[in-house]
Design a protein around this motif. Sequence first.
Motif, mmCIF file in Angstrom:
data_model
loop_
_atom_site.group_PDB
_atom_site.id
_atom_site.type_symbol
_atom_site.label_atom_id
_atom_site.label_comp_id
_atom_site.label_asym_id
_atom_site.label_seq_id
_atom_site.Cartn_x
_atom_site.Cartn_y
_atom_site.Cartn_z
ATOM 1 N N GLN A 1 0.851 -1.185 0.000
ATOM 2 C CA GLN A 1 0.000 0.000 0.000
ATOM 3 C C GLN A 1 0.893 1.243 0.000
ATOM 4 O O GLN A 1 1.620 1.496 0.947
ATOM 5 N N ARG B 1 -0.857 10.574 -6.631
ATOM 6 C CA ARG B 1 -1.076 9.215 -6.150
ATOM 7 C C ARG B 1 -0.272 8.225 -6.994
ATOM 8 O O ARG B 1 -0.386 8.207 -8.216
ATOM 9 N N ARG C 1 1.121 4.641 -8.640
ATOM 10 C CA ARG C 1 0.601 3.366 -9.132
ATOM 11 C C ARG C 1 1.581 2.271 -8.732
ATOM 12 O O ARG C 1 2.800 2.485 -8.693
ATOM 13 N N SER D 1 1.434 -9.688 -13.512
ATOM 14 C CA SER D 1 0.022 -9.472 -13.809
ATOM 15 C C SER D 1 -0.399 -10.134 -15.121
ATOM 16 O O SER D 1 -1.592 -10.240 -15.411
ATOM 17 N N SER E 1 -3.362 -11.102 -9.844
ATOM 18 C CA SER E 1 -4.084 -9.845 -10.065
ATOM 19 C C SER E 1 -3.673 -8.838 -8.998
ATOM 20 O O SER E 1 -3.294 -9.221 -7.883
ATOM 21 N N TYR F 1 -4.902 -5.521 -6.829
ATOM 22 C CA TYR F 1 -6.025 -4.702 -6.383
ATOM 23 C C TYR F 1 -5.646 -3.223 -6.482
ATOM 24 O O TYR F 1 -4.468 -2.875 -6.501
ATOM 25 N N PRO F 2 -6.647 -2.325 -6.523
ATOM 26 C CA PRO F 2 -6.354 -0.883 -6.572
ATOM 27 C C PRO F 2 -5.492 -0.393 -5.408
ATOM 28 O O PRO F 2 -4.761 0.595 -5.551
ATOM 29 N N ASN F 3 -5.576 -1.075 -4.263
ATOM 30 C CA ASN F 3 -4.762 -0.628 -3.118
ATOM 31 C C ASN F 3 -3.335 -1.173 -3.184
ATOM 32 O O ASN F 3 -2.547 -0.974 -2.255
ATOM 33 N N GLY F 4 -2.977 -1.865 -4.268
ATOM 34 C CA GLY F 4 -1.613 -2.353 -4.438
ATOM 35 C C GLY F 4 -1.389 -3.787 -4.022
ATOM 36 O O GLY F 4 -0.291 -4.318 -4.220
ATOM 37 N N THR F 5 -2.389 -4.453 -3.457
ATOM 38 C CA THR F 5 -2.233 -5.834 -2.998
ATOM 39 C C THR F 5 -2.185 -6.795 -4.188
ATOM 40 O O THR F 5 -3.033 -6.738 -5.074
ATOM 41 N N CYS G 1 7.697 -5.079 -5.454
ATOM 42 C CA CYS G 1 6.632 -4.090 -5.609
ATOM 43 C C CYS G 1 7.283 -2.729 -5.839
ATOM 44 O O CYS G 1 8.145 -2.299 -5.063
ATOM 45 N N ASN H 1 4.856 7.515 -9.389
ATOM 46 C CA ASN H 1 3.844 8.474 -9.851
ATOM 47 C C ASN H 1 4.382 9.373 -10.953
ATOM 48 O O ASN H 1 3.713 10.330 -11.364
#
Length: 288
Positions: free
Chosen positions: A77, A83, A85, A96, A102, A104-108, A124, A128
């Motif tokens: 996160q 913000r 990515r 991916s 996959s 998630y939008p929160n980075g998980t 990870c 930005n």
Amino acid sequence: SFQLAQTGRVFIQSDGSLLIRMATVDDSGMYACRIASVGSTPEIERFRLQVEVPITIFPTPAKIVVQPGMNAFLHCQAYGNPRPRVAWSRDGYDVSRDPRFSVYPNGTLIIQRTLEQDMGSYLCVANNGVSNPAQRIVMLQLRESLRASIEQVEERKREGETLYLTCSGFGYPTPSITWEKNGLPLTSDQRIKIQGGSLRVINLALEDTGTYTCIVMNDEEKVEDTVSIQVTPFDLLPSTCVDSASKVKCSLIVAARLCGHTRYSRPCCESCQREKTRIMQQSSTILG
């Protein structure tokens, strides 16, 4: 849009410049300076302010441990302005692209139905395009607690019989299985045959009485299961026994002197016991 007024943080200087002290993300946006004089068209100058916040990644466990076949959740996160990515990779490969992976939008990062080849390090990266990218490494490990189980077996055996023990070992990483008797390692020989979780002892002797232990272990864990085996003398027959085979068959077994073999004495228990008593009485008479 609204007209700015001087506050404790916002100051309009005498030269027309705007001063914002201790700027925050909320101060980001479009600012317009309007200059007008009597009888002339106003002039407007616009400025875009973007308050940059360095990218940081919220601290989470650096190692995730799940059972094989379960879903794994690797967290990353990231915070910052603009913000950021989040992108995940492994050995330089964008994970991916795999249909089981996959983000998630929160980075998980979610890995569905984990496989052995999924174990390893995942990178990870949060970016930005403005601030310096931030990154962290998360390790995925598969593990399942070990279990050892010896199949139920008759714990009283007779001399000359064969003992069969089967032990099942479960868990991950895949464990090895070894055997012990009374705390000492067992190895194969002329009477003992060991193949993984299978133990066979032929022509049992009284000294084979003891506690047999199945040991299931890997580099991280060790568990065991035990069974106690009692070997009784061959001539220790039950106090009450009845022939289950026909009289003719038992007569033949007695005549052929096969009562010394469990395979034949068990179905002709009564006849063999009677023959043994007769021989003992005959011996006593001769000695007397």
